[in-house]
Scaffold this motif. Structure first.
Motif: not given
Length: 700
Positions: A482-491, A686-696
């Motif tokens: 997914p793109d970054e937004a999709g990766a963050k939604r999944l996480l 709290g802790a926040y993921a500001l960027d996310a890369v998910l490789e499948l």
């Protein structure tokens, strides 16, 4: 056939056949016979050779079928296709295990690998266990069994003892044995595993864990072919309180290439290997000397859960050496209690009784002072480990008997402590010190490394089961990365929070999103094909008004088109810009040996230049995540260094633990995850993921 029965037949057989037996006791097919006859093996020895009726004084048989009985194990000392046929014949006869000396199999390439597959199939159809091929063999000196062709035995047989050696390399395994023997260290069982077509290092470790006559296990490994059996064996050893010391080679790229060509092993990521060994309580040795030092001291079977070192010395210089070594190892050397120091000063005014306790060479004029100083260290200092440096003086015949008497009195009163002497003495005198209950080292810094290892074993043996895994829902992975937004939604579905953000397909949508989120905002190009956005200028910070949003939107699209013209562009991500926390990196990668592995570190130069990161095999609970976080060198920055407020470590630990469970459950299609940066906010922010890369990996 029960696979454990096959291992018993392999490692402790009652009878043995030699296929390709030789009359020459110096040839590969002749050495095992000569060694076993010389060592007094009590079982039947059945030489098989179609060209001989008698070999080395024993009746010989023309074929496997003609043997008068079925041996427990057979040594296959014939090459290539003959070895394949021998294995098939042995399996059909009901032999439980075979040792295949022949080389030219998987270590040589594709054709050799195919031959190895045929060899294994011939064994498995009959349930027969296979050691090798391309193996030097093994010995079990307790029963006089020598299924091995190493010339190292010409210079002496193993000494009695309770150390077992396991090695993928035959030549190096017997080198370790010979080095142990020459140091008078008892290692009566040594198993080399070669290509590990069937029997693996892990299985042999597991057998030694179950063996009541083995207390310590020394391992040389080039790569781990079966991680499941390896980890199961290490955990069994930990639960049985049996130390495992591992010399794992292949740290460098060149070393990894050599391991592949040598035993067809996969070396894996070295930092991951370190993490897995630490997880299961095994201690890694840097070289043969260190491995034998640790194994030798471990045979004392004293493993302090909280290890503290006290040193008594007649040399201030030796005290400095040991203090330096202990500090490097993070081995605690607490000071003696002030009142004890004062009392010892009254006994010997020019002593330095802090720790190290320098009692000077004067004590040899009044040997009772040795006993009084050492007693004070153990009784009042409370040290779990005591290192005494008496150099060559401890080897002097005029001094040694009185010194032994004083030290032995202390040991007899406190037998639960670990006592180590650093002396230069004759082998006969060293043996007397060892009989008194003292381990003896010439070099006090080597002794310090071994003492530190005993504490690591003790802490691992005392450790209970891991903390409870967090409840993380099962997630269906999309068909493509997914793109970054999709990766963050999944996480987000597993409880990993991101900064408030919105995906925008137009400049006007971006303006509206920024207004809703509140300025300043961050703008980023949104594309599943552009993972490292900052490298193409695809991230804009400190966007403070609508005009900058419009301009930024156009800029990001233009930069993406110029840098990656074929990339799919899903628009622009607009996110609330957070400030004030500590930047961290959390990641997952799939190790070829141990599966999904989590990484934690501080962001920026700490990960890129200093590589200050911690690894752990997935999955794990929050307690283990907190250990990872506190274990990096930069942890003080998270704890509130120089007056800064501490970061929300609890939130970081929860995020890391949840990510590990997700990675474990996601399966092999999940290749990697990178959350960089994660912003750990102050206090309980709290802790926040500001960027996310998910490789499948794409579905099959």
């Amino acid at each position: 056939m029960n696979r454990d029965i096959g291992l018993d037949a392999l490692l402790a057989p009652g009878s043995v056949a030699i296929i390709g037996a030789s009359t020459d006791p110096t040839r590969i097919g002749g050495r095992p016979i000569a060694y076993m006859r010389d060592a007094g093996f009590q079982g039947a020895i059945l030489p098989v050779n179609p060209n001989r009726t008698e070999i080395q004084g024993l009746p010989a048989y023309p074929s496997v079928a003609s043997m008068p009985c079925v041996p427990d194990v057979a040594i296959v000392a014939v090459p290539g296709a003959a070895a394949e046929q021998a294995v098939a014949d042995l399996g059909a006869r009901g032999v439980k295990a075979a040792i295949v000396f022949a080389a030219g199999f998987a270590e040589t390439g594709a054709d050799g690998a195919a031959a190895q597959d045929r060899l294994l199939a011939a064994a498995r159809v009959h349930g027969m266990r296979l050691l090798g091929p391309n193996v030097l063999g093994l010995f079990n000196a307790r029963i006089g069994f020598y299924g091995i062709f190493s010339a190292s035995l010409e210079t002496g047989y193993p000494l009695p003892g309770r150390i077992g050696i396991v090695s993928q390399s035959g030549a190096y395994g017997t080198h370790v044995f010979a080095a142990a023997r020459d140091r008078r260290i008892g290692a009566p069982i040594c198993v080399t595993t070669g290509n590990e077509a069937d029997v693996t290092v892990g299985e042999v470790i597991g057998w030694m864990v179950r063996d009541p006559d083995t207390d310590v296990i020394a391992v040389y490994a080039e790569g781990i072919r079966c991680s499941a059996s390896f980890m199961a064996a290490l955990e069994a050893a930990r639960l049985a309180h049996k130390p495992v010391v591992v010399m794992k080679v292949g740290r460098s790229e060149r070393g990894q290439a050599a391991a592949r060509s040598h035993t067809a092993s996969i070396a894996g990521n070295d930092a991951v290997t370190d993490a897995v060994l630490a997880e299961f309580g095994a201690v890694r040795a840097r070289n043969t000397e260190e491995m034998l030092d640790i194994a030798y001291l471990a045979t004392r079977r004293i493993y302090p859960m909280r290890n503290t070192l006290g040193m008594i010395t007649v040399s201030g210089g030796a005290g400095v050496l040991v203090s330096d070594a202990a500090e490097t190892l993070e081995l605690e050397m607490p000071l003696m209690p002030p009142e004890t120091q004062a009392r010892l000063k009254t006994l010997l005014p020019f002593a330095a009784p802090a720790n190290p306790v320098d009692c000077t060479a004067h004590v040899f004029n009044d040997m009772s002072l040795v006993g009084q100083f050492t007693e004070a260290m153990v009784d009042e200092g409370g040290y779990s480990s005591v290192l005494a440096f008496f150099t060559h003086t401890g080897g002097a015949q005029s001094i040694a008997p009185r010194l032994r008497a004083e030290l032995s009195r202390v040991r007899d009163r406190h037998p639960d402590r670990l006592y180590i002497l650093s002396v230069l003495a004759s082998p006969e005198l060293v043996a007397q010190y060892e009989a008194d209950g003292f381990a003896v080292f010439e070099d006090p810094t080597r002794a310090t490394v071994a003492i530190h290892a005993m504490g690591r074993f003790g802490a691992a043996f005392a450790r209970g089961p891991g903390s409870k895994l967090p409840a993380v829902p099962a997630i269906d992975l999309p068909d493509r990365s997914p793109d970054e937004a999709g990766a963050k939604r999944l996480l987000a579905a597993i409880g990993i929070e991101a900064a408030p953000e919105q995906s925008c397909a137009s400049a006007e949508a971006a303006v509206a999103a920024a207004a809703a989120l509140g300025f300043p905002v961050v703008m980023k190009i949104l594309s599943p094909d552009i993972q490292h956005k900052s490298e193409i200028g695809g991230v804009l910070l400190d966007i403070s008004d609508a005009a900058e949003v419009r301009a930024g939107y156009a800029t990001l699209l233009a930069r993406a088109k110029a840098a990656a013209p074929s990339a799919r562009i899903d628009g622009v991500l607009v996110a609330k810009q957070l400030r004030g926390g500590v930047e961290c990196i959390l990641g997952i990668h799939r190790d070829p040996v141990f599966g999904p592995v989590a990484m934690f570190g501080l962001g920026g130069i700490f990960v890129e230049i200093l590589r200050d990161v911690a690894f752990r095999r997935c999955p794990f609970g929050e307690a283990e995540a907190m250990d990872m976080i506190s274990g990096i060198r930069g942890a003080p920055l998270l704890l509130g260094a120089r007056g800064r407020p501490p970061a929300d470590l609890g939130a970081l630990g929860r995020m890391l633990s949840r990510l590990s469970v997700f990675a474990h459950r996601a399966g092999p299609r999940l290749l990697s995850v990178e959350l960089n940066p994660v912003l750990a906010m102050p206090d309980s922010g709290g802790a926040y993921a500001l960027d996310a890369v998910l490789e499948l990996e794409a579905p099959p």
